[in-house]
Design a protein around this motif. Structure first.
Motif, short mmCIF file in Angstrom:
data_model
loop_
_atom_site.label_atom_id
_atom_site.label_comp_id
_atom_site.label_asym_id
_atom_site.label_seq_id
_atom_site.Cartn_x
_atom_site.Cartn_y
_atom_site.Cartn_z
N MET A 106 -71.28 -7.23 -38.12
CA MET A 106 -70.85 -8.58 -38.46
C MET A 106 -71.93 -9.60 -38.12
SD MET A 106 -67.87 -8.13 -39.79
CE MET A 106 -68.43 -6.55 -40.42
N THR A 107 -71.97 -10.65 -38.93
CA THR A 107 -72.91 -11.74 -38.70
C THR A 107 -72.13 -13.03 -38.45
OG1 THR A 107 -73.04 -12.35 -41.04
CG2 THR A 107 -74.57 -10.64 -40.26
N GLU A 108 -72.85 -14.08 -38.16
CA GLU A 108 -72.23 -15.38 -37.90
C GLU A 108 -71.36 -15.85 -39.07
OE1 GLU A 108 -72.74 -19.23 -35.48
OE2 GLU A 108 -73.63 -17.31 -35.08
N LYS A 109 -71.79 -15.54 -40.30
CA LYS A 109 -71.01 -15.97 -41.47
C LYS A 109 -69.67 -15.26 -41.60
CE LYS A 109 -73.29 -12.91 -44.74
NZ LYS A 109 -72.40 -12.23 -45.62
N ASP A 110 -69.49 -14.14 -40.89
CA ASP A 110 -68.24 -13.38 -40.95
C ASP A 110 -67.18 -13.91 -39.99
OD1 ASP A 110 -69.19 -11.51 -42.89
OD2 ASP A 110 -70.29 -10.49 -41.28
N ILE A 111 -67.56 -14.78 -39.05
CA ILE A 111 -66.60 -15.30 -38.06
C ILE A 111 -65.46 -16.00 -38.77
CG2 ILE A 111 -66.27 -16.96 -36.18
CD1 ILE A 111 -69.09 -16.21 -35.23
N ALA A 170 -51.73 4.06 -44.93
CA ALA A 170 -52.59 3.72 -43.79
C ALA A 170 -51.79 3.18 -42.61
CB ALA A 170 -53.62 2.67 -44.21
N VAL A 171 -52.18 3.61 -41.42
CA VAL A 171 -51.72 2.99 -40.18
C VAL A 171 -52.80 1.98 -39.87
CG1 VAL A 171 -51.22 3.35 -37.74
CG2 VAL A 171 -50.55 5.08 -39.42
N THR A 172 -52.44 0.69 -39.84
CA THR A 172 -53.45 -0.35 -39.80
C THR A 172 -53.54 -1.08 -38.47
OG1 THR A 172 -51.93 -1.95 -40.75
CG2 THR A 172 -53.34 -0.76 -42.27
N TYR A 173 -54.73 -1.58 -38.24
CA TYR A 173 -55.05 -2.46 -37.12
C TYR A 173 -55.72 -3.67 -37.73
CZ TYR A 173 -57.83 -4.38 -33.28
OH TYR A 173 -58.40 -5.22 -32.37
N ALA A 174 -55.38 -4.86 -37.25
CA ALA A 174 -55.97 -6.09 -37.77
C ALA A 174 -56.76 -6.80 -36.69
CB ALA A 174 -54.88 -7.02 -38.30
N GLN A 175 -57.87 -7.39 -37.09
CA GLN A 175 -58.71 -8.15 -36.17
C GLN A 175 -59.25 -9.36 -36.91
OE1 GLN A 175 -59.71 -7.45 -32.81
NE2 GLN A 175 -60.53 -9.51 -32.99
N VAL A 205 -64.79 -2.19 -32.48
CA VAL A 205 -65.86 -2.47 -31.52
C VAL A 205 -67.09 -1.59 -31.77
CG1 VAL A 205 -66.48 -2.32 -29.06
CG2 VAL A 205 -64.33 -3.39 -29.75
N LYS A 206 -66.86 -0.31 -32.05
CA LYS A 206 -67.98 0.63 -32.17
C LYS A 206 -68.68 0.59 -33.53
CE LYS A 206 -69.20 5.46 -31.40
NZ LYS A 206 -68.71 6.79 -31.05
N ALA A 227 -52.21 3.38 -31.78
CA ALA A 227 -52.87 2.92 -33.00
C ALA A 227 -53.71 1.68 -32.70
CB ALA A 227 -51.85 2.64 -34.10
N TYR A 228 -53.19 0.81 -31.84
CA TYR A 228 -53.94 -0.38 -31.44
C TYR A 228 -55.25 0.03 -30.77
CZ TYR A 228 -55.53 -4.30 -28.66
OH TYR A 228 -56.32 -5.26 -28.08
N LYS A 229 -55.18 0.95 -29.83
CA LYS A 229 -56.38 1.38 -29.10
C LYS A 229 -57.40 2.02 -30.05
CE LYS A 229 -53.96 2.11 -24.78
NZ LYS A 229 -53.42 3.11 -23.85
N LEU A 230 -56.92 2.86 -30.98
CA LEU A 230 -57.81 3.49 -31.94
C LEU A 230 -58.47 2.45 -32.86
CD1 LEU A 230 -55.67 6.58 -32.95
CD2 LEU A 230 -57.83 6.62 -31.68
#
Length: 88
Positions: free
Chosen positions: A27-32, A65-70, A20-21, A11-14
């Motif tokens: 994303m823009t600078e304001k989203d950091i 949902a199976v979730t991934y957070a970033q 990434v893709k 799930a992490y890899k997905l």
């Protein structure tokens, strides 16, 4: 309900691949610094300055949902720094 059971780390890899893709290029600078919660089955996501808010909104739409957070602009969503008890 999740589409399938995931092997450890799958799930992490997905989730990372979806980020990434499909998400990171938008994303823009304001989203950091914002958090993104991603459903690894659908690719659906929510973004917010607070992780809990992004996750709750995603779970409202996708309860199983199976979730991934970033955290946008960071290598990991959270860091854990040990504190002394009197620092609380």
């Amino acid at each position: 309900m999740p589409k399938r059971d995931y092997e450890r780390g799958e799930a992490y890899k997905l989730g990372r691949a979806i980020y990434v893709k499909h998400i990171k290029p938008q994303m823009t600078e304001k989203d950091i610094g914002n958090f993104v919660a991603i459903d690894v089955d659908s690719g659906d996501y929510e973004m917010d300055v607070r992780f809990a808010d992004a996750l709750v909104r995603l779970r409202i739409r996708r309860p199983q949902a199976v979730t991934y957070a970033q955290r946008i602009g960071y290598l990991t969503p959270f860091s854990f720094v040990p504190r002394k008890p009197d620092d609380v």
